[in-house]
Design an enzyme around this catalytic site. Structure first.
Site, PDB file in Angstrom:
ATOM      1  N   SER A   1       4.668  -1.196   3.772  1.00 54.73           N
ATOM      2  CA  SER A   1       4.453  -2.801   4.902  1.00 54.73           C
ATOM      3  C   SER A   1       5.153  -3.458   3.487  1.00 54.73           C
ATOM      4  CB  SER A   1       3.662  -2.776   5.643  1.00 54.73           C
ATOM      5  OG  SER A   1       3.177  -1.814   5.916  1.00 54.73           O
TER       6      SER A   1
ATOM      7  N   GLU B   1      -9.028  -1.544   5.559  1.00 57.31           N
ATOM      8  CA  GLU B   1      -8.238  -2.010   7.153  1.00 57.31           C
ATOM      9  C   GLU B   1      -7.822  -1.608   7.828  1.00 57.31           C
ATOM     10  OE1 GLU B   1      -4.779   0.781   5.649  1.00 57.31           O
ATOM     11  OE2 GLU B   1      -3.428   0.159   7.190  1.00 57.31           O
TER      12      GLU B   1
ATOM     13  N   GLN C   1       0.963  -1.566  -0.135  1.00 57.78           N
ATOM     14  CA  GLN C   1      -0.104   0.025  -0.112  1.00 57.78           C
ATOM     15  C   GLN C   1       0.710   1.017   0.141  1.00 57.78           C
ATOM     16  OE1 GLN C   1      -1.134   1.395   3.898  1.00 57.78           O
ATOM     17  NE2 GLN C   1      -3.757   1.347   2.902  1.00 57.78           N
ATOM     18  N   GLY C   2       0.993   1.332  -1.171  1.00 56.71           N
ATOM     19  CA  GLY C   2       2.177   2.988  -1.458  1.00 56.71           C
ATOM     20  C   GLY C   2       1.113   4.632  -1.008  1.00 56.71           C
ATOM     21  N   TYR C   3       0.545   4.958   0.369  1.00 55.56           N
ATOM     22  CA  TYR C   3      -0.080   6.417   0.484  1.00 55.56           C
ATOM     23  C   TYR C   3       0.952   7.172   1.200  1.00 55.56           C
ATOM     24  CZ  TYR C   3      -4.460   3.933   0.094  1.00 55.56           C
ATOM     25  OH  TYR C   3      -5.550   2.834  -0.041  1.00 55.56           O
ATOM     26  N   SER C   4       1.382   6.626   2.518  1.00 53.56           N
ATOM     27  CA  SER C   4       1.760   8.033   3.391  1.00 53.56           C
ATOM     28  C   SER C   4       3.269   7.889   2.605  1.00 53.56           C
ATOM     29  CB  SER C   4       2.734   7.528   4.456  1.00 53.56           C
ATOM     30  OG  SER C   4       1.505   5.999   5.138  1.00 53.56           O
TER      31      SER C   4
END
Ligand SMILES: Cc1cc2nc3c(=O)[nH]c(=O)nc-3n(C[C@H](O)[C@H](O)[C@H](O)COP(=O)(O)OP(=O)(O)OC[C@H]3O[C@@H](n4cnc5c(N)ncnc54)[C@H](O)[C@@H]3O)c2cc1C
Length: 402
Positions: free
Chosen positions: A159, A242, A124-127
């Site tokens: 992660s 999530e 997951q590429g959010y932050s």
């Protein structure tokens, strides 16, 4: 609230229990690596109609009619048996439900089956370094050039990026739009030229987090979910999944039972720790939280059955905070019970996943890990803001939503 199950549902529970006698695997299958064993078992679960029940068969699910009580029974029994469940990875747990809601037919057909079978893993590429709680301020760019998106910038705390085949991520595609309206949700193959993954060492000693750098990495233009600028709405759906993964009463019950076992096995003042009144009092207090969570879950479940979810909005908003707080209480109590063994370093094989709670060092790891979920998927302070604002209509936090 009627807590009894019908005869038909009790018969269904018996079928689930019979199926679960197949876990753990036996014979030669039990010798295979754990991930393979889980995949074998999950595939059997799909055939039996107990796993990925709401995913259509054409995408690899078992396509069962909606029945919230059957879902609840499956959850209860799978947790009780410690069997691999269906919602445990970012691919199956977060991306799949999001694609089912927002993806094109081609995206569903391409990405859902391998995610369910565990053949293609996702991160997951959010932050980003300056954008966590205030995620909508993210700066990682995607610029459309011909029939490709060109990605530039950085993600952090990603992660599993070191193992992932694919990333679902948020990128700024409309730099001149308002911050929430300038974001798109892209599907990024991790082997794209121009992507570099750098692992970050955690306090457990393991490497689960990563920084991900994009240096003019090019991906096809159709790797976008929903329209340009709609990534924020799409990401909200992923976040709900999530938070549901994190906030779960079965997980608390399982951890609490392990804690009770620990209290039985450790000694205090020459007798089992569980006989010490101060320990018993602490266990009773924690069980109060676990029971409150189970009851709240049943209340939400029975409201869902009646189509009255709006009536339980506050408990729903509280699920994640309540669950992460209780898991921290459990871990802290265990840490006190193991006393001097608390200095033991977790074993290498314990560093994967959430820590096994059968050894003192496994509990040390549990203690360290228990801090993570309180931050991941929206930190506790932010959740409290959401409860205050949406649940109780309090004035909006001055620092958010600009
Ligand atoms: C175990 C774990 C796994 C993660 N996995 C991923 C992943 O796979 N992909 C990904 O994209 N990200 C991931 N993250 C990152 C996670 O989403 C962010 O850490 C989180 O959103 C918080 O952002 P931040 O770290 O930038 O902290 P900040 O936003 O800087 O917050 C720092 C502190 O300030 C508080 N704070 C901030 N703003 C406010 C406010 N308005 N009011 C009150 N308090 C406030 C926060 O509650 C927090 O206590 C993961 C994090 C953890 C711990």
């Amino acid at each position: 609230m009627d807590l009894t199950y019908s005869t038909a549902h009790e018969a269904f529970r018996a079928r689930v229990k019979t199926f679960l006698e197949g876990w753990p695997l036996k014979g030669a299958e039990a010798e295979r690596p754990l991930a393979e064993q889980e995949a074998i078992f999950r595939n059997r679960g799909i055939e039996a109609g107990f796993v990925y029940r709401h995913v259509p068969k054409r995408y690899g699910g078992s396509e069962q009619p909606r029945d919230a009580i059957e879902d609840q029974i499956i959850q209860e029994e799978f947790y009780r048996a410690g069997a691999p469940r269906d919602l445990t990875s970012q691919g199956a747990g977060m991306l799949v439900p999001t694609l089912l809601e927002f993806g094109t037919e081609a995206q569903k057909a391409r990405y859902i089956p391998p995610a369910l079978r565990g053949e293609e893993s996702w991160c997951q590429g959010y932050s980003e370094p300056g954008s966590g709680s205030d995620l909508a301020s993210l700066q990682c760019q995607a610029r459309l050039e011909g029939d490709e998106w060109v990605l530039k910038g950085q993600k952090i705390w990603t992660s599993g990026a070191q193992r992932a085949h694919m990333m679902f991520g948020l990128f700024r595609t409309e730099p001149n739009a308002k911050k929430h309206e300038g974001i798109s949700y892209l599907l990024v193959p991790m082997n794209t030229k121009g992507i570099e993954v750098r692992p970050l060492r955690e306090m457990t000693g393991g490497y689960e987090f990563n920084e991900v750098f994009f240096d003019d990495a090019r991906i096809p233009a159709d790797h976008i979910v929903a329209a340009r600028g709609q990534g924020w709405q799409v990401s909200r759906a992923t976040l709900v999944h999530e938070r549901n993964l994190i906030g779960n009463p079965f997980m608390m019950r399982e951890a609490f039972q392990d804690l009770v076992e620990l209290a039985r096995s450790r000694r205090r003042n020459g007798r089992p720790a569980i006989e010490d009144p101060s320990v018993r009092q602490r266990l009773a207090e924690i069980e109060g939280y676990v029971r409150a969570s189970e009851t709240s879950n049943l209340r939400q479940f029975s409201a869902a059955q009646r189509g009255e979810m709006a009536k339980v909005m506050r408990p729903v908003l509280m699920n994640k905070v309540f669950s992460t707080d209780t898991m921290q209480r459990i871990a802290r109590c265990a840490y006190d019970l193991i006393g001097g063994d608390g200095v033991l370093a977790p074993q290498e094989e314990e560093l994967h996943g959430w820590g096994r709670r059968s050894t003192p060092s496994g509990w040390v790891l549990q203690y360290i890990f228990s801090m993570g979920p309180a931050i991941a998927g929206g930190a506790t302070n932010i959740q409290l803001n959401i409860i205050g604002e949406r649940g109780y209509g309090l004035p909006r936090d001055l620092h958010r939503g600009k």
